[in-house]
Design a protein around this motif. Structure first.
Motif, PDB file in Angstrom:
ATOM      1  N   ASN A 171     -10.141   6.998  -3.865  1.00 15.17           N
ATOM      2  CA  ASN A 171      -9.566   6.336  -5.350  1.00 15.17           C
ATOM      3  C   ASN A 171      -9.300   4.788  -4.954  1.00 15.17           C
ATOM      4  N   ASP A 172      -9.561   4.110  -6.089  1.00 12.01           N
ATOM      5  CA  ASP A 172      -9.113   2.685  -5.850  1.00 12.01           C
ATOM      6  C   ASP A 172      -7.693   2.508  -6.036  1.00 12.01           C
ATOM      7  N   SER A 173      -6.975   2.708  -4.769  1.00  9.74           N
ATOM      8  CA  SER A 173      -5.457   2.821  -4.823  1.00  9.74           C
ATOM      9  C   SER A 173      -4.816   1.499  -5.211  1.00  9.74           C
ATOM     10  N   THR A 174      -5.436   0.241  -5.163  1.00  5.97           N
ATOM     11  CA  THR A 174      -4.809  -0.878  -5.470  1.00  5.97           C
ATOM     12  C   THR A 174      -5.263  -1.772  -6.722  1.00  5.97           C
TER      13      THR A 174
ATOM     14  N   TYR B  31      -9.710   5.450   2.527  1.00 10.06           N
ATOM     15  CA  TYR B  31      -9.097   4.390   2.156  1.00 10.06           C
ATOM     16  C   TYR B  31     -10.072   3.145   1.654  1.00 10.06           C
TER      17      TYR B  31
ATOM     18  N   GLN C 124      -9.784  -2.501  -4.791  1.00 11.75           N
ATOM     19  CA  GLN C 124     -10.272  -2.516  -3.668  1.00 11.75           C
ATOM     20  C   GLN C 124     -12.047  -2.897  -3.736  1.00 11.75           C
TER      21      GLN C 124
ATOM     22  N   TYR D 120      -9.323  10.701   0.249  1.00 16.33           N
ATOM     23  CA  TYR D 120      -8.910  10.339  -1.259  1.00 16.33           C
ATOM     24  C   TYR D 120      -9.928   8.813  -1.359  1.00 16.33           C
TER      25      TYR D 120
ATOM     26  N   ARG E 211       0.833  -1.091  -0.107  1.00 13.83           N
ATOM     27  CA  ARG E 211       0.123   0.007   0.056  1.00 13.83           C
ATOM     28  C   ARG E 211       0.993   1.264  -0.015  1.00 13.83           C
TER      29      ARG E 211
END
Length: 873
Positions: free
Chosen positions: A206-209, A248, A225, A204, A128
């Motif tokens: 957003n789809d961080s992964t 997150y 995610q 935030y 992450r």
């Protein structure tokens, strides 16, 4: 009954994702051999006897491991590839070196992972924080387990050893996870939004992964995610995860960003499926303009190259403006068949936030009873079997023919009989369970299980034993066991188990100082607080301070404070106007903690005048809200009096107060480098690689020096019979030259909210750092602080990269304390980290001794660490 089970097993298997990463941790077959030799390949091998088929964890065939050919160079990319033949949800990886019955000496100090779902597009895993390299082994024998956070969904996995210097590398590997029954291969969604409000942290969404592509604010061809098994909390700014940004857990979109009034998502699957329903986990924090979607419409197509079916399947939701809890919304899909699904989610408010989407479907299989006349190969592959109607359905009207109808009728009768028998058996089991719960309620007045769900879990894949100063890992019973520390089935000691409903309240309210003997549960003393012969450990003469940020830093023997007033305060009144607020560090129920600059503080403290005396000094200011009740004000003054008594270079110092006017304030030291948790998590261990790349680092000697200072501060507190109750790296501040001072700000900081667990809405406790007797008996002593010191030491030697017991949920951590209490060899210990030498890890294990008399004192710990420092010079 066995025949019934076999017959049922032959039916198509239902798919239900809702995967739980905490329990999806099965070994996938490297050790057991269910992954075949031909499914394990490699880019190269040194000899035939070090081929990829020998890369099996805890196996010693061949020369004991897979070894790529030649010396591995820092720029080389050599890999071991595993084909799992279908999609798996992979959460954990274990590695070993080449032990070869004590003749091997090669292992991988670091590695990275590439994975693929189709064998064509390869993706590099990263954590992450964006790091790709995973720390590996420190010797040839011990197994090192590493969580994959985020987990991966893949069929093919490549393990790629990494080295800083040319060397020979050998590896053995095991993957852990479970089958990805959902079958979702990718989803495409719009990019998430951002909430930025003045005075608040940026959220935030957003789809961080996400592991696909991004183009023009749209995500294509990957997973992220929405399929990681993590459900978002009711408050979308909070998270299950450790040290992540606000928002997150959710992917969110703003209504005004979409002229259509809906968010469109496309889902593609590994094969055609007969869909029963879709479950969507949504946030509903309507006070901040977030609601579940108003309605959803879904279209299907049987093949990726086909057109979408014209008639959508839709459902309108019932909006809830009273309960802000996040929740699942189940969307019926009415047995529609497709390989791709297109869903449009309509906004009901300003924001829509989703943390997880899963599909329930019947997986397609070929049934030998049926013969299908297919007009084309493509159509034959796309044929879908409708289990509920017992017929074949195809997207191109392919005809179907039954053969052996009499045999089928016979099988159907047997199947129905088996189902009826199983249903009756399940009803009997349910009745027995309900009767047992009824009896338990009658026995306990207020029953309470440690776990909120009757889930079956196995707490550990490996048990740890210490022999000749070497940590050995042995695989435990591979079956999943039910382990409830408070279950009525455990009869020793009976009296404790029948009285544990009160323990969660006891853990909140009772504290005790000084060392104590192991409780004798066999003697009966009337009116000791716990009934049924269980002694009450909470002393009646203990000062309980609520404090600004929750329970106070120290539990101490009672002081004569009944008439405590401002005149009892031994530190001076600092001019309030000379404090300048710089940053809000955190807040609690009754007040806030701020980082401030104090003008003229050195003069106020009587420091001899120099050119630096007039410079402002950074301080931490605890500020009590002016609208609190009288009890909270008195507690605040008591805390000031206690803090003013503490005079030690390794304990945070009370510098001054502001108590003449509201709000009441206490001013304490603040160190230049912040708290130890953040300090270490931003650094790597000292190495030439780190130095040459300007990476902040610490040495083993630095870690020992800081640990010795913490032990020194705790030794001082123990000499006063003060009990900290929340010792952790988050509560240690770092100054210049690695100086350490123990503080108590951790509970108040949102950054560390995930380190605390709320028991039945009352006590907020750092359970991952607490001794078993503190959780189960509410007993806080110097010995329980020693336990917490062992966990703090473990944090330091993993450089605070991971939360203690990160593989376990909070409920499983509590359950593990029951295993310590029962002491039947099933308890889990934190594992030895790669940076931690054997003597230091042995010290940790002694700190976690089940019996209090077996734990070292802080005086002994401090002496031991001093010896380690001297031997390391």
């Amino acid at each position: 009954m066995i025949f019934c089970i076999l017959l049922l097993a032959s039916l198509p298997e239902p798919s239900g994702s809702e995967v739980n990463p905490a329990t999806c941790r099965y070994p996938l077959g490297m050790h057991e051999g269910t992954i075949r030799d031909e499914d394990i390949t490699a880019s190269s091998q040194w000899y035939d006897s070090t081929g990829p088929q020998y890369a099996r964890l805890q196996r010693e065939e061949g020369d004991g491991a897979w070894c790529p050919a030649g010396l591995l160079q820092p720029e080389d990319v050599q890999f071991l590839q595993i084909d799992l033949h279908k999609l798996f949800f992979i959460t954990l990886i274990g590695t070993q070196g080449r032990h070869a019955r004590a003749t091997g000496k090669e292992f991988a100090r670091a590695y990275r992972i590439d994975y693929s779902r189709n064998g064509e597009r390869w993706i590099s895993w990263k954590d992450r924080q964006g790091r790709k390299v995973i720390q590996g082994n420190i010797d040839t024998y011990d197994v090192v387990l590493k969580d994959l956070r985020p987990p991966i969904i893949a069929r093919f996995v490549r393990v790629i050893p990494v080295t800083e210097l040319p060397m020979t590398v050998c590896m053995r590997v095991e993957l852990y996870g479970c089958v990805w029954y959902d079958g979702l291969a990718s989803y495409s969604i719009p990019e998430g939004g951002t909430i930025a409000a003045p005075g608040f942290p940026i959220v935030y969404l957003n789809d961080s992964t996400y592991d696909g592509y991004q183009e023009r604010r749209h995500l294509y061809g990957g997973l992220g995610q929405l399929t990681d098994g993590v459900l978002g909390l009711d408050d979308f700014t909070q998270s299950h995860q450790y040290r992540v940004w606000p928002g997150y857990d959710y992917v969110g979109w703003k209504n005004e960003s979409f002229s259509t009034g809906f968010v469109e998502m496309e889902f593609q699957f590994d094969r055609p499926r007969n869909f029963t329903s879709m479950k969507v986990h949504c946030n509903n924090m309507f006070s901040k303009g977030v609601k579940i979607f108003q309605k959803v419409e879904c279209l299907f197509k049987p093949r990726l190259i086909a057109d979408w079916e014209p008639e959508p399947v839709g459902v309108a939701t019932v909006l809830d403006d009273k309960n802000p809890s996040a929740r699942f919304v189940t969307v019926p899909l009415n047995q529609h068949v497709g390989k791709a699904v297109l869903c449009r989610f309509y906004f009901a408010d300003t924001w829509m936030m989703i943390s997880e989407i899963s599909f329930q479907s019947d997986m397609e299989s070929v049934n030998p009873i049926l013969v299908t006349a297919a007009t084309s190969t493509t159509d034959a592959l796309e044929t879908a079997y409708n289990v509920t109607e017992g017929s074949w359905e195809t997207t191109s009207s392919v005809t179907s023919t039954w053969i052996g109808e009499k045999a089928d009728d016979s099988n159907t009768s047997i199947l129905v009989g088996c189902l009826v028998a199983i249903i009756l058996l399940l009803l009997l089991i349910i009745i027995i369970i309900l009767w047992k719960q009824y009896v338990q309620k009658r026995l306990e007045k207020a029953p309470r299980r440690i776990l909120e769900e009757d889930a079956t879990v196995r707490l550990s894949f490996y048990s740890y034993t210490i022999a000749n100063n070497q940590t050995q890992i042995h695989q435990s019973n591979p079956t999943y066991e039910r382990a409830f520390p408070l279950d009525l089935e455990y009869h020793q000691p009976t009296t404790l188990l029948h009285k544990l409903p009160e323990l969660s309240q006891s853990a909140e309210d009772s504290v005790c100082s000084g060392d104590y003997a192991e409780p004798d549960l066999t003697k009966s003393t009337p009116h000791q607080g716990f009934q049924n012969n269980v002694p009450h450990y909470a002393e009646t003469d203990i000062v309980h301070l609520q404090g600004v940020t929750g329970n106070n830093m120290y539990a101490v023997p009672a002081l004569t404070v009944d008439s405590l007033t401002k005149k009892d305060i031994s530190v001076g009144e600092f001019p309030r106007q000379q404090l300048r607020l710089k940053e809000k560090l955190g807040e609690g129920q009754f007040g806030e903690v701020h980082l401030c600059e104090a003008d003229g503080l050195l003069e106020f403290l009587g420091v001899p005048s120099t050119e630096f005396t007039h410079q402002p000094v950074l301080v931490a200011v605890k500020m009590l809200r002016s609208d609190v009740n009288k009890t909270a004000r008195n507690d605040f003054l008591k805390e000031i009096k206690i803090m003013s008594r503490l005079k030690n270079p390794n304990i945070i110092r009370l510098l001054g107060v502001c108590v003449h006017d509201d709000p009441l304030c206490m001013i304490t030291e603040y160190m230049e480098n912040g708290d130890l948790n953040q300090f270490l998590s931003q650094r790597e261990i000292y190495s030439k690689f780190a130095i040459s790349n300007n990476i902040p680092c610490v040495s083993y000697s630095n870690l020992l020096y800081m640990a010795t200072q913490i032990a020194s501060g705790m030794k001082y507190l123990a000499s006063l019979n003060f009990v900290h109750r929340d010792l952790a790296t988050r509560n240690c501040l770092v100054g210049n030259n690695y100086t350490i001072k123990i503080a108590d700000f951790g509970m108040s900081r949102n950054l560390y909210s995930g380190d605390y667990y709320r028991i039945q809405g009352r006590a907020v406790l750092p359970i991952r750092w607490m001794a078993w007797e503190s959780i189960l008996l509410g007993k806080f002593t110097t010995a329980s602080d020693v336990w917490a010191f062992g966990v703090t030491l473990w944090e330091m030697f993993i450089l605070c990269k991971e939360q203690p017991y990160s593989l376990l949920s909070d409920e499983q951590v509590i359950e593990n304390t029951g295993e310590f209490f029962r002491s039947q060899g099933r308890q889990i210990y934190l594992s030895q980290t790669p940076l931690c030498p054997n003597p230091v890890f042995d010290l940790m294990l002694k700190c976690w001794s089940r019996d209090i008399k077996d734990r070292p004192t802080f005086d002994m710990i401090h002496h031991f660490l001093l010896e380690q420092m001297e031997s390391n010079i």
